[in-house]
Design a protein around this motif. Structure first.
Motif, PDB file in Angstrom:
ATOM      1  N   GLY A 149      50.797  51.457  44.836  1.00 42.69           N
ATOM      2  CA  GLY A 149      50.558  50.187  45.505  1.00 42.69           C
ATOM      3  C   GLY A 149      50.775  49.071  44.498  1.00 42.69           C
ATOM      4  N   LEU A 150      51.954  48.484  44.488  1.00 39.64           N
ATOM      5  CA  LEU A 150      52.291  47.493  43.470  1.00 39.64           C
ATOM      6  C   LEU A 150      51.345  46.294  43.483  1.00 39.64           C
ATOM      7  CD1 LEU A 150      56.198  47.389  43.771  1.00 39.64           C
ATOM      8  CD2 LEU A 150      54.813  48.649  42.111  1.00 39.64           C
ATOM      9  N   ASP A 151      50.831  45.947  44.648  1.00 42.81           N
ATOM     10  CA  ASP A 151      49.940  44.781  44.743  1.00 42.81           C
ATOM     11  C   ASP A 151      48.658  44.974  43.936  1.00 42.81           C
ATOM     12  OD1 ASP A 151      49.946  46.754  46.748  1.00 42.81           O
ATOM     13  OD2 ASP A 151      48.677  45.592  48.090  1.00 42.81           O
ATOM     14  N   TYR A 152      48.310  46.209  43.651  1.00 44.28           N
ATOM     15  CA  TYR A 152      47.093  46.494  42.882  1.00 44.28           C
ATOM     16  C   TYR A 152      47.341  46.455  41.373  1.00 44.28           C
ATOM     17  CZ  TYR A 152      45.264  48.061  47.362  1.00 44.28           C
ATOM     18  OH  TYR A 152      44.861  48.115  48.672  1.00 44.28           O
ATOM     19  N   PHE A 153      48.593  46.261  40.983  1.00 44.61           N
ATOM     20  CA  PHE A 153      48.937  46.271  39.558  1.00 44.61           C
ATOM     21  C   PHE A 153      49.601  44.966  39.115  1.00 44.61           C
ATOM     22  CE2 PHE A 153      48.621  50.839  40.402  1.00 44.61           C
ATOM     23  CZ  PHE A 153      47.888  51.258  39.300  1.00 44.61           C
ATOM     24  N   MET A 154      49.129  43.865  39.677  1.00 39.12           N
ATOM     25  CA  MET A 154      49.672  42.557  39.294  1.00 39.12           C
ATOM     26  C   MET A 154      48.907  41.944  38.120  1.00 39.12           C
ATOM     27  SD  MET A 154      52.284  41.757  41.248  1.00 39.12           S
ATOM     28  CE  MET A 154      52.380  39.983  41.462  1.00 39.12           C
ATOM     29  N   GLY A 155      47.779  42.536  37.763  1.00 41.62           N
ATOM     30  CA  GLY A 155      47.013  42.054  36.626  1.00 41.62           C
ATOM     31  C   GLY A 155      46.358  40.703  36.856  1.00 41.62           C
ATOM     32  N   LYS A 156      45.888  40.118  35.781  1.00 46.61           N
ATOM     33  CA  LYS A 156      45.136  38.863  35.866  1.00 46.61           C
ATOM     34  C   LYS A 156      45.980  37.689  36.342  1.00 46.61           C
ATOM     35  CE  LYS A 156      41.745  40.021  32.273  1.00 46.61           C
ATOM     36  NZ  LYS A 156      41.155  39.627  30.975  1.00 46.61           N
ATOM     37  N   LYS A 157      47.287  37.791  36.198  1.00 50.93           N
ATOM     38  CA  LYS A 157      48.157  36.670  36.551  1.00 50.93           C
ATOM     39  C   LYS A 157      48.652  36.726  37.990  1.00 50.93           C
ATOM     40  CE  LYS A 157      49.737  35.858  31.811  1.00 50.93           C
ATOM     41  NZ  LYS A 157      50.917  35.748  30.899  1.00 50.93           N
ATOM     42  N   GLY A 158      48.237  37.721  38.737  1.00 50.50           N
ATOM     43  CA  GLY A 158      48.646  37.805  40.134  1.00 50.50           C
ATOM     44  C   GLY A 158      48.028  36.690  40.953  1.00 50.50           C
ATOM     45  N   LYS A 159      48.754  36.240  41.973  1.00 52.97           N
ATOM     46  CA  LYS A 159      48.230  35.173  42.835  1.00 52.97           C
ATOM     47  C   LYS A 159      46.938  35.607  43.513  1.00 52.97           C
ATOM     48  CE  LYS A 159      52.604  32.847  43.998  1.00 52.97           C
ATOM     49  NZ  LYS A 159      52.195  31.501  43.491  1.00 52.97           N
ATOM     50  N   PHE A 160      46.824  36.885  43.799  1.00 57.66           N
ATOM     51  CA  PHE A 160      45.617  37.445  44.399  1.00 57.66           C
ATOM     52  C   PHE A 160      45.218  38.686  43.604  1.00 57.66           C
ATOM     53  CE2 PHE A 160      47.938  35.263  47.772  1.00 57.66           C
ATOM     54  CZ  PHE A 160      46.955  34.403  48.266  1.00 57.66           C
ATOM     55  N   LEU A 161      43.939  38.996  43.615  1.00 59.13           N
ATOM     56  CA  LEU A 161      43.424  40.135  42.861  1.00 59.13           C
ATOM     57  C   LEU A 161      42.812  41.159  43.802  1.00 59.13           C
ATOM     58  CD1 LEU A 161      41.619  38.240  39.943  1.00 59.13           C
ATOM     59  CD2 LEU A 161      43.927  39.181  39.953  1.00 59.13           C
ATOM     60  N   PRO A 162      42.945  42.435  43.475  1.00 60.53           N
ATOM     61  CA  PRO A 162      42.283  43.463  44.290  1.00 60.53           C
ATOM     62  C   PRO A 162      40.771  43.370  44.130  1.00 60.53           C
ATOM     63  CG  PRO A 162      43.216  44.425  42.300  1.00 60.53           C
ATOM     64  CD  PRO A 162      43.682  42.997  42.348  1.00 60.53           C
ATOM     65  N   ASP A 163      40.078  44.081  44.967  1.00 59.96           N
ATOM     66  CA  ASP A 163      38.612  44.033  44.955  1.00 59.96           C
ATOM     67  C   ASP A 163      38.066  44.929  43.844  1.00 59.96           C
ATOM     68  OD1 ASP A 163      36.009  43.500  45.625  1.00 59.96           O
ATOM     69  OD2 ASP A 163      35.945  44.902  47.317  1.00 59.96           O
ATOM     70  N   ILE A 164      38.281  44.484  42.602  1.00 64.05           N
ATOM     71  CA  ILE A 164      37.764  45.205  41.450  1.00 64.05           C
ATOM     72  C   ILE A 164      37.141  44.207  40.496  1.00 64.05           C
ATOM     73  CG2 ILE A 164      39.436  47.090  41.609  1.00 64.05           C
ATOM     74  CD1 ILE A 164      41.055  45.760  39.414  1.00 64.05           C
ATOM     75  N   TYR A 165      36.437  44.719  39.490  1.00 61.00           N
ATOM     76  CA  TYR A 165      35.784  43.855  38.519  1.00 61.00           C
ATOM     77  C   TYR A 165      36.772  43.405  37.442  1.00 61.00           C
ATOM     78  CZ  TYR A 165      31.508  45.591  40.677  1.00 61.00           C
ATOM     79  OH  TYR A 165      30.525  45.909  41.577  1.00 61.00           O
ATOM     80  N   ASP A 166      36.435  42.307  36.777  1.00 59.56           N
ATOM     81  CA  ASP A 166      37.320  41.759  35.751  1.00 59.56           C
ATOM     82  C   ASP A 166      37.642  42.783  34.664  1.00 59.56           C
ATOM     83  OD1 ASP A 166      37.421  39.363  37.055  1.00 59.56           O
ATOM     84  OD2 ASP A 166      36.022  38.310  35.737  1.00 59.56           O
ATOM     85  N   TYR A 167      36.634  43.566  34.257  1.00 57.99           N
ATOM     86  CA  TYR A 167      36.872  44.509  33.163  1.00 57.99           C
ATOM     87  C   TYR A 167      37.835  45.624  33.558  1.00 57.99           C
ATOM     88  CZ  TYR A 167      33.816  48.065  35.285  1.00 57.99           C
ATOM     89  OH  TYR A 167      33.272  49.011  36.114  1.00 57.99           O
ATOM     90  N   GLN A 168      38.043  45.806  34.861  1.00 53.60           N
ATOM     91  CA  GLN A 168      38.957  46.847  35.318  1.00 53.60           C
ATOM     92  C   GLN A 168      40.405  46.383  35.389  1.00 53.60           C
ATOM     93  OE1 GLN A 168      36.677  47.464  38.986  1.00 53.60           O
ATOM     94  NE2 GLN A 168      36.226  49.560  38.330  1.00 53.60           N
ATOM     95  N   LEU A 169      40.630  45.081  35.211  1.00 51.49           N
ATOM     96  CA  LEU A 169      41.970  44.537  35.363  1.00 51.49           C
ATOM     97  C   LEU A 169      42.933  44.998  34.280  1.00 51.49           C
ATOM     98  CD1 LEU A 169      41.223  40.882  36.558  1.00 51.49           C
ATOM     99  CD2 LEU A 169      42.385  42.687  37.847  1.00 51.49           C
ATOM    100  N   ARG A 170      42.397  45.428  33.125  1.00 49.84           N
ATOM    101  CA  ARG A 170      43.302  45.902  32.067  1.00 49.84           C
ATOM    102  C   ARG A 170      44.049  47.156  32.496  1.00 49.84           C
ATOM    103  NH1 ARG A 170      39.355  43.585  28.792  1.00 49.84           N
ATOM    104  NH2 ARG A 170      37.984  45.382  29.006  1.00 49.84           N
ATOM    105  N   LYS A 171      43.458  47.919  33.413  1.00 50.60           N
ATOM    106  CA  LYS A 171      44.136  49.109  33.921  1.00 50.60           C
ATOM    107  C   LYS A 171      44.863  48.801  35.232  1.00 50.60           C
ATOM    108  CE  LYS A 171      40.459  51.845  33.703  1.00 50.60           C
ATOM    109  NZ  LYS A 171      39.624  53.073  33.741  1.00 50.60           N
ATOM    110  N   ALA A 172      44.951  47.525  35.581  1.00 50.21           N
ATOM    111  CA  ALA A 172      45.614  47.110  36.815  1.00 50.21           C
ATOM    112  C   ALA A 172      46.779  46.175  36.519  1.00 50.21           C
ATOM    113  CB  ALA A 172      44.613  46.432  37.749  1.00 50.21           C
ATOM    114  N   ALA A 173      47.378  46.322  35.352  1.00 52.74           N
ATOM    115  CA  ALA A 173      48.523  45.518  34.949  1.00 52.74           C
ATOM    116  C   ALA A 173      49.799  46.326  35.140  1.00 52.74           C
ATOM    117  CB  ALA A 173      48.378  45.093  33.489  1.00 52.74           C
ATOM    118  N   PRO A 174      50.954  45.669  35.268  1.00 56.67           N
ATOM    119  CA  PRO A 174      52.206  46.410  35.488  1.00 56.67           C
ATOM    120  C   PRO A 174      52.470  47.499  34.455  1.00 56.67           C
ATOM    121  CG  PRO A 174      52.556  44.077  35.881  1.00 56.67           C
ATOM    122  CD  PRO A 174      51.162  44.207  35.323  1.00 56.67           C
ATOM    123  N   ASN A 175      52.210  47.221  33.179  1.00 53.75           N
ATOM    124  CA  ASN A 175      52.520  48.213  32.144  1.00 53.75           C
ATOM    125  C   ASN A 175      51.479  49.323  32.048  1.00 53.75           C
ATOM    126  OD1 ASN A 175      50.531  46.577  31.088  1.00 53.75           O
ATOM    127  ND2 ASN A 175      51.470  46.364  29.073  1.00 53.75           N
TER     128      ASN A 175
END
Length: 344
Positions: free
Chosen positions: A165-191
């Motif tokens: 699901g590419l929308d879940y891996f847009m990271g902190k710079k995505g226009k919208f964020l999935p329903d996860i906590y900030d600390y989890q965003l490092r594992k939700a980046a494209p790379n």
């Protein structure tokens, strides 16, 4: 005992490099896999879905990709029309269209990073496991539509298929964020997509002893998965596997003596108590029992350290042999890990 982690004037590069070397174990010298032939097949269903402009086109998309639709959206074919009625307002919404357009920029998925990363992972997997068959890869983008019906809509993996699901891996710079906590965003980046996928793939090779329920056993299991991941993707930073920032990795490495003392003083290694184990293994913003600056899942990190040391202590041990081992106590004893940094 509370541990208050402080930032000292330490070179992050040096400490991170030292930890990376220890976590790689016997695979520190990356083999040449350039001639290993692999097929990286990515089916961009996100593009097909976004090309749908009305309900009939959506239903046709669902019928063309029945297996995927039933799996990802958790609906039967007889309910495809209802699904189309629900999904159409989402994908035709201008905010969603702008979100998807952003995902196609070079900084996100308008590049070859996904293909390149999967090629690296698959080449290493086939090098170490010649019988490995590359799974088909499907990408999708639904504006978080599936998060109410799936436990892991961002990444679904089997031996033959990987759904992203590419929308879940847009990271902190995505226009919208999935329903996860900030600390989890490092594992939700494209790379982070392929490193996280490799960790999930590692479960197939990571042998366990079902009767062993101790925290140490869990730590060893996670440690093996991280060493496996780093072996299959040696070019990737540790942070993309465990989700810690560089600063957190540096602090953990620097203050591991105090972290380890907490485990020993509180007799945690051999506890079978599920709630206690969860405090040190499950994904959390912090491990409050140790200190407000100690990252969550610190038991996984310690397991990585133990396995890294064990791999170093057994120079002839291969990654295949490591993944087959199930005796956590033996691994721990032979690792000689005592909560100390690696010797220079």
């Amino acid at each position: 005992m509370l541990l208050k982690l402080k930032i000292y004037c330490i070179s992050i590069f040096i400490v991170s490099l030292a930890f990376a070397c220890s976590s790689e174990g016997n695979e520190a010298s990356d083999p040449d896999v350039s001639k290993v032939q692999v097929n990286v097949s990515i089916q961009r269903l996100d593009k097909e879905l976004l090309a749908c402009k009305d309900k009939n086109q959506l239903i046709n998309f669902f019928n063309t990709h029945k297996s995927f639709t039933s799996t990802y959206f958790q609906v039967l074919p007889q309910d495809f029309e209802k699904l189309a009625e629900r999904l159409l307002p989402v994908i035709t919404n201008q905010a969603f269209q702008d979100f998807y357009k952003q995902s196609q920029e070079p900084a996100f998925f308008g590049n070859t990073q996904l293909e390149d990363d999967f090629k690296e992972a698959f080449q290493h997997l086939k090098y170490y496991y010649p019988d490995f068959k590359e799974p088909k890869i499907i990408t999708i983008f639904t504006g978080f539509f599936a998060q109410d019906v799936l436990s892991s809509p961002e990444l679904m993996i089997s031996d033959s298929l990987i759904i992203i699901g590419l929308d879940y891996f847009m990271g902190k710079k995505g226009k919208f964020l999935p329903d996860i906590y900030d600390y989890q965003l490092r594992k939700a980046a494209p790379n982070a997509i392929v490193p996280q996928a490799v960790l999930l793939l590692s479960a197939k090779y990571n042998a366990t002893k079902p009767s062993e329920k101790s925290l140490l056993s869990d730590m060893v299991w996670y440690g093996k998965s991280y060493v496996f991941g780093h072996t299959m993707m040696p070019s990737k930073a540790d942070s993309l596997f465990i989700g810690y920032s560089d600063a957190q990795l540096t602090d953990c490495y620097t203050f591991q003596k105090d972290i380890w003392a907490h485990f020993i003083d509180n007799k945690l290694l051999y506890t079978n108590d599920a709630p206690i184990k969860a405090r040190y293994i499950m994904d959390r913003p912090v491990t409050a029992e140790i200190g407000a600056s100690c990252p969550g899942a610190i038991g996984r990190w310690l397991g990585w350290r133990i396995i890294g040391k064990y791999f170093d202590e057994n120079e002839k041990l291969t990654i295949q042999e490591l993944m087959k081992q199930t005796d956590a106590q033996k691994i721990f004893e032979q690792s000689n890990y005592k909560g100390l940094p690696d010797e220079e």
